[in-house]
Design a protein around this motif. Structure first.
Motif, mmCIF file in Angstrom:
data_model
loop_
_atom_site.group_PDB
_atom_site.id
_atom_site.type_symbol
_atom_site.label_atom_id
_atom_site.label_comp_id
_atom_site.label_asym_id
_atom_site.label_seq_id
_atom_site.Cartn_x
_atom_site.Cartn_y
_atom_site.Cartn_z
ATOM 1 N N TYR A 81 28.178 44.959 30.088
ATOM 2 C CA TYR A 81 26.719 44.896 30.080
ATOM 3 C C TYR A 81 26.221 44.969 31.515
ATOM 4 O O TYR A 81 26.927 44.601 32.457
ATOM 5 C CB TYR A 81 26.238 43.603 29.422
ATOM 6 C CG TYR A 81 26.807 42.365 30.082
ATOM 7 C CD1 TYR A 81 26.108 41.724 31.105
ATOM 8 C CD2 TYR A 81 28.052 41.869 29.720
ATOM 9 C CE1 TYR A 81 26.641 40.614 31.735
ATOM 10 C CE2 TYR A 81 28.587 40.769 30.360
ATOM 11 C CZ TYR A 81 27.878 40.143 31.363
ATOM 12 O OH TYR A 81 28.415 39.049 31.997
ATOM 13 N N ALA A 82 25.041 45.481 31.677
ATOM 14 C CA ALA A 82 24.445 45.618 33.003
ATOM 15 C C ALA A 82 23.710 44.338 33.372
ATOM 16 O O ALA A 82 22.897 43.842 32.597
ATOM 17 C CB ALA A 82 23.490 46.801 33.031
ATOM 18 N N LEU A 83 24.014 43.817 34.565
ATOM 19 C CA LEU A 83 23.263 42.676 35.092
ATOM 20 C C LEU A 83 21.950 43.155 35.698
ATOM 21 O O LEU A 83 20.965 42.434 35.718
ATOM 22 C CB LEU A 83 24.072 41.959 36.164
ATOM 23 C CG LEU A 83 25.340 41.263 35.695
ATOM 24 C CD1 LEU A 83 26.107 40.707 36.881
ATOM 25 C CD2 LEU A 83 25.008 40.158 34.713
ATOM 26 N N GLU A 84 21.994 44.384 36.182
ATOM 27 C CA GLU A 84 20.825 44.978 36.829
ATOM 28 C C GLU A 84 21.014 46.489 36.809
ATOM 29 O O GLU A 84 22.130 46.973 36.782
ATOM 30 C CB GLU A 84 20.750 44.475 38.272
ATOM 31 C CG GLU A 84 19.497 44.858 39.015
ATOM 32 C CD GLU A 84 19.457 44.185 40.379
ATOM 33 O OE1 GLU A 84 19.407 44.936 41.375
ATOM 34 O OE2 GLU A 84 19.479 42.940 40.441
ATOM 35 N N SER A 85 19.936 47.235 36.826
ATOM 36 C CA SER A 85 19.998 48.693 36.885
ATOM 37 C C SER A 85 19.091 49.164 38.007
ATOM 38 O O SER A 85 18.120 48.489 38.354
ATOM 39 C CB SER A 85 19.561 49.329 35.571
ATOM 40 O OG SER A 85 20.451 48.987 34.534
ATOM 41 N N SER A 86 19.426 50.320 38.570
ATOM 42 C CA SER A 86 18.588 50.911 39.611
ATOM 43 C C SER A 86 18.614 52.419 39.425
ATOM 44 O O SER A 86 19.374 52.949 38.623
ATOM 45 C CB SER A 86 19.094 50.516 41.002
ATOM 46 O OG SER A 86 20.427 50.965 41.184
ATOM 47 N N VAL A 103 20.210 56.841 36.706
ATOM 48 C CA VAL A 103 20.249 55.397 36.511
ATOM 49 C C VAL A 103 21.665 54.905 36.804
ATOM 50 O O VAL A 103 22.646 55.476 36.330
ATOM 51 C CB VAL A 103 19.844 55.023 35.072
ATOM 52 C CG1 VAL A 103 20.034 53.532 34.827
ATOM 53 C CG2 VAL A 103 18.405 55.444 34.808
ATOM 54 N N VAL A 104 21.765 53.857 37.606
ATOM 55 C CA VAL A 104 23.042 53.234 37.942
ATOM 56 C C VAL A 104 23.004 51.810 37.429
ATOM 57 O O VAL A 104 22.102 51.045 37.773
ATOM 58 C CB VAL A 104 23.280 53.240 39.469
ATOM 59 C CG1 VAL A 104 24.601 52.557 39.808
ATOM 60 C CG2 VAL A 104 23.245 54.658 40.020
ATOM 61 N N ASP A 105 23.942 51.471 36.568
ATOM 62 C CA ASP A 105 24.041 50.104 36.059
ATOM 63 C C ASP A 105 24.981 49.315 36.959
ATOM 64 O O ASP A 105 26.021 49.823 37.392
ATOM 65 C CB ASP A 105 24.587 50.093 34.631
ATOM 66 C CG ASP A 105 23.597 50.643 33.627
ATOM 67 O OD1 ASP A 105 22.381 50.504 33.858
ATOM 68 O OD2 ASP A 105 24.035 51.205 32.612
#
Length: 111
Positions: A33-38, A45-47
């Protein structure tokens, strides 16, 4: 979720082969799971996921890290060395697309 049989434009050997690939990917990423995405400079999109949850870390017991030692000495080439124009794009990015460093959340890795 659509089945391979419902997508006539897919280029896979068979519906069974597609389902096999899908099961492999779902198994590989189960629990990730992604803690944060940018969004990177190219709009992708980078997870950012927990480092120990990365599929490679789970398979190999951890992610690869850079060695602590200096890189090996590379001898000077014989004769005149020509500059590669591609390196200019890295050193001097386009004016409209500045490259900025991104700080990742602690103990995460991009995926």
């Amino acid at each position: 979720m659509r089945r391979a049989a419902d997508c006539p434009t897919l280029l896979v050997e068979s519906a069974h082969a597609f389902e096999e690939m899908k099961a492999y990917i779902q198994d590989r990423y189960e629990g990730v799971y992604a803690l944060e995405s940018s969004v990177d400079t190219d709009g992708r999109v980078v997870d950012h996921i927990p480092a120990d949850a990365h599929p490679a870390a789970r398979r190999w017991g951890g992610l690869a890290t850079a060695p602590d030692e200096d890189p090996p000495h590379v001898p000077e080439p014989y004769g005149q060395k020509r500059s590669d124009p591609r390196s200019e794009q890295i050193v001097h990015p386009e004016a409209g697309r500045p490259v900025t460093a991104q700080v990742l959340p602690a103990d995460t890795t991009p995926l």
